[in-house]
Design a protein around this motif. Sequence first.
Motif, PDB file in Angstrom:
ATOM      1  N   SER A  43       0.831  -1.210   0.000  1.00 10.80           N
ATOM      2  CA  SER A  43       0.000   0.000   0.000  1.00 10.80           C
ATOM      3  C   SER A  43       0.864   1.258   0.000  1.00 10.80           C
ATOM      4  CB  SER A  43      -0.942  -0.001   1.203  1.00 10.80           C
ATOM      5  OG  SER A  43      -0.229  -0.153   2.418  1.00 10.80           O
ATOM      6  N   THR A  47       0.556   4.285  -2.714  1.00  5.63           N
ATOM      7  CA  THR A  47       0.358   5.651  -2.218  1.00  5.63           C
ATOM      8  C   THR A  47       1.462   6.577  -2.707  1.00  5.63           C
ATOM      9  OG1 THR A  47      -0.741   4.811  -0.232  1.00  5.63           O
ATOM     10  CG2 THR A  47       0.076   7.069  -0.155  1.00  5.63           C
ATOM     11  N   GLY A 166      -0.152   3.268  -8.791  1.00  5.76           N
ATOM     12  CA  GLY A 166      -0.457   4.452  -7.994  1.00  5.76           C
ATOM     13  C   GLY A 166      -0.343   5.731  -8.804  1.00  5.76           C
ATOM     14  N   LEU A 184      -5.708  11.368  -0.838  1.00  2.32           N
ATOM     15  CA  LEU A 184      -4.386  11.439  -0.220  1.00  2.32           C
ATOM     16  C   LEU A 184      -4.479  11.493   1.301  1.00  2.32           C
ATOM     17  CD1 LEU A 184      -2.185  13.845  -2.375  1.00  2.32           C
ATOM     18  CD2 LEU A 184      -1.841  11.419  -1.938  1.00  2.32           C
ATOM     19  N   LEU A 187      -5.351   7.983   2.552  1.00  2.00           N
ATOM     20  CA  LEU A 187      -4.242   7.031   2.379  1.00  2.00           C
ATOM     21  C   LEU A 187      -3.100   7.311   3.350  1.00  2.00           C
ATOM     22  CD1 LEU A 187      -4.077   6.710  -1.518  1.00  2.00           C
ATOM     23  CD2 LEU A 187      -4.859   4.986   0.117  1.00  2.00           C
ATOM     24  N   VAL A 188      -2.731   8.581   3.468  1.00  2.77           N
ATOM     25  CA  VAL A 188      -1.632   8.929   4.377  1.00  2.77           C
ATOM     26  C   VAL A 188      -2.006   8.608   5.822  1.00  2.77           C
ATOM     27  CG1 VAL A 188      -0.277  10.841   5.322  1.00  2.77           C
ATOM     28  CG2 VAL A 188      -0.646  10.667   2.847  1.00  2.77           C
TER      29      VAL A 188
END
Length: 220
Positions: A43, A47, A166, A184, A187-188
């Motif tokens: 992942s 990302t 990605g 974002l 995901l972060v």
Amino acid sequence: MTVAADTFGPLESAGPVLVWIIVLMFVFLECALIVGLFLPGDSLLVTAGIVLATHDAGAQHTWALSAGAMSAAIAGNQVGYAIGRRSGHHLVARRNGRYVNAANLHKVNVLLDRHGFWAVLIARWIPWVRTLCPMVAGAANMDRRRYTIASSIGAVVWAPVLLLVGFYCGSLLERVPWLMPVVLGVLVTLLAVGTAAGVWGYRREMARPAEDVVVDEVHD
């Protein structure tokens, strides 16, 4: 100024450097040491590709980082193999461990003995096997040349595929200005939470009682 730029101003200016440092470190650890079992490697690469898509030179950064991630994975595999080789057919498992247990080490051992070269290639796409495979291969005395070729081919395919997935997903998201910062941000956040949970899980795993596991030699 767009919403994405407002929200991720610091990321826009320092993004590529941060992405490079974090990706190379995580990829190396995931391929070399037990702690890698608890890190979100796949992942993270996806990302990273999405983050790089927000930059003007994102394509160049993505291809360059692909080469860097391949190198980090190959180096990590060699370190993991060397650690296993030094163990002399003995690896340390954890009683009732989630990943580092005798059953999982035996599964990887059997996989390598039955399929050898191809098992190393397949292992690249299975998170927990990806980390245990190098150490088991070394402890099982798998032919180093065959192991190196297989693990290197796997690294050459694995890192660029996930980074490019990605990047191109990020390129599509860029067409919807409000969607990119949302994706974002999620995901972060998930990566940060996943990493923290992984470190906590690693500490719990290593705190369990240790037991010796004898690894059978691989006949490949």
